[in-house]
Scaffold this motif. Structure first.
Motif, PDB file in Angstrom:
ATOM      1  N   CYS A  31     -80.447  21.468 -19.892  1.00 10.99           N
ATOM      2  CA  CYS A  31     -80.053  20.331 -19.059  1.00 10.99           C
ATOM      3  C   CYS A  31     -80.726  20.427 -17.689  1.00 10.99           C
ATOM      4  O   CYS A  31     -81.194  19.433 -17.127  1.00 10.99           O
ATOM      5  CB  CYS A  31     -78.533  20.314 -18.919  1.00 10.99           C
ATOM      6  SG  CYS A  31     -77.931  18.751 -18.323  1.00 10.99           S
ATOM      7  N   GLY A  32     -80.824  21.639 -17.162  1.00 12.57           N
ATOM      8  CA  GLY A  32     -81.519  21.852 -15.888  1.00 12.57           C
ATOM      9  C   GLY A  32     -83.025  21.789 -16.053  1.00 12.57           C
ATOM     10  O   GLY A  32     -83.734  21.153 -15.259  1.00 12.57           O
ATOM     11  N   GLN A  33     -83.525  22.428 -17.121  1.00 17.14           N
ATOM     12  CA  GLN A  33     -84.979  22.586 -17.280  1.00 17.14           C
ATOM     13  C   GLN A  33     -85.708  21.288 -17.617  1.00 17.14           C
ATOM     14  O   GLN A  33     -86.849  21.106 -17.208  1.00 17.14           O
ATOM     15  CB  GLN A  33     -85.274  23.639 -18.359  1.00 17.14           C
ATOM     16  CG  GLN A  33     -84.840  25.048 -17.977  1.00 17.14           C
ATOM     17  CD  GLN A  33     -85.504  25.533 -16.702  1.00 17.14           C
ATOM     18  OE1 GLN A  33     -86.696  25.410 -16.515  1.00 17.14           O
ATOM     19  NE2 GLN A  33     -84.707  26.090 -15.799  1.00 17.14           N
ATOM     20  N   VAL A  34     -85.076  20.394 -18.398  1.00 13.42           N
ATOM     21  CA  VAL A  34     -85.806  19.166 -18.783  1.00 13.42           C
ATOM     22  C   VAL A  34     -86.066  18.261 -17.577  1.00 13.42           C
ATOM     23  O   VAL A  34     -86.864  17.330 -17.672  1.00 13.42           O
ATOM     24  CB  VAL A  34     -85.079  18.331 -19.873  1.00 13.42           C
ATOM     25  CG1 VAL A  34     -85.145  19.012 -21.221  1.00 13.42           C
ATOM     26  CG2 VAL A  34     -83.659  17.997 -19.486  1.00 13.42           C
ATOM     27  N   GLN A  35     -85.416  18.548 -16.455  1.00 14.65           N
ATOM     28  CA  GLN A  35     -85.619  17.714 -15.266  1.00 14.65           C
ATOM     29  C   GLN A  35     -86.875  18.121 -14.482  1.00 14.65           C
ATOM     30  O   GLN A  35     -87.263  17.433 -13.535  1.00 14.65           O
ATOM     31  CB  GLN A  35     -84.381  17.801 -14.365  1.00 14.65           C
ATOM     32  CG  GLN A  35     -83.142  17.244 -15.045  1.00 14.65           C
ATOM     33  CD  GLN A  35     -81.893  17.388 -14.187  1.00 14.65           C
ATOM     34  OE1 GLN A  35     -81.834  16.894 -13.059  1.00 14.65           O
ATOM     35  NE2 GLN A  35     -80.891  18.067 -14.714  1.00 14.65           N
TER      36      GLN A  35
END
Length: 214
Positions: free
Chosen positions: A9-13
């Motif tokens: 959830c953090g990384q795909v941003q």
């Protein structure tokens, strides 16, 4: 700490292309191993966020990121099947845009993903009711792509899976498109419809004021 939905959830941003390429591969591996990823379906908010961010990848001007985004969405469809239905509205518009991409590979993969939605997530006509807006898309390649997608749908699922009376009017409009590739694709699509339903379509076209010569 093994990667989970919180991590992704953090990384795909991330906006960095190199990082996106790395995270995309990690996410593909994670989704491909249900034993490692039991939390995919458990956290609806994170799942929503990840799918939302991935549509941004699909819209990326970097074609490698766009292709990877399409791949990862395909993995989510495989994983969630019918439960992916609530995301159809989110992913379909970026897919329609990508059917108009300058790169063949991206156009092809976008179409394949739309067909995958019909195969694994919702009935073909359910998808087509939301896909028909593509006939009016500003990009001629997307308008051409939706005609080609109709041909592929008929070839895979047959005419009985579609309410053709809702789609034929769009093809009739496309016969008069300003772009010759769109006109040609619309004609190929109507030929395909004719192959499946025969004379009924000729009668229908006559009712819509298409000259018999056409």
């Amino acid at each position: 700490e093994p990667a989970g939905m919180e991590y992704f959830c953090g990384q795909v941003q991330q906006k960095d292309v190199g990082r996106r390429m790395q995270v995309g591969q990690e996410l593909l591996e994670y989704l491909g191993d249900p034993a490692r990823s039991p939390d995919v379906e458990q956290d609806q908010q994170r799942l929503d966020k990840v799918i939302d961010e991935l549509t941004g990848w699909v819209n990326s001007s970097n074609f490698k990121v766009a292709l990877l985004g399409l791949d990862v969405l395909g993995a989510f469809i495989d994983r969630l099947s019918g439960r992916f239905k609530s995301y159809i509205g989110t992913v379909l518009l970026p897919l329609i845009d990508r059917m108009g991409d300058a790169k063949d590979q991206v156009r092809e993969q976008a179409q394949n993903l739309i067909l995958k939605l019909m195969d694994e997530v919702a009935p073909p006509m359910y998808i087509w009711e939301r896909l028909a807006v593509a006939f009016k898309h500003k990009n001629y390649r997307s308008r051409e792509g939706v005609c080609l997608c109709l041909i592929a749908t008929l070839n895979i699922y047959g005419a009985q899976s579609l309410i053709l009376s809702k789609l034929v009017p769009h093809l009739c409009t496309a016969f008069g498109d300003s772009n010759s590739q769109v006109r040609d694709a619309a004609i190929l699509a109507i030929v395909e419809v004719y192959r499946h339903v025969g004379e009924k379509v000729r009668i229908d076209l006559a009712k819509r004021g298409i000259p018999p010569g056409r």
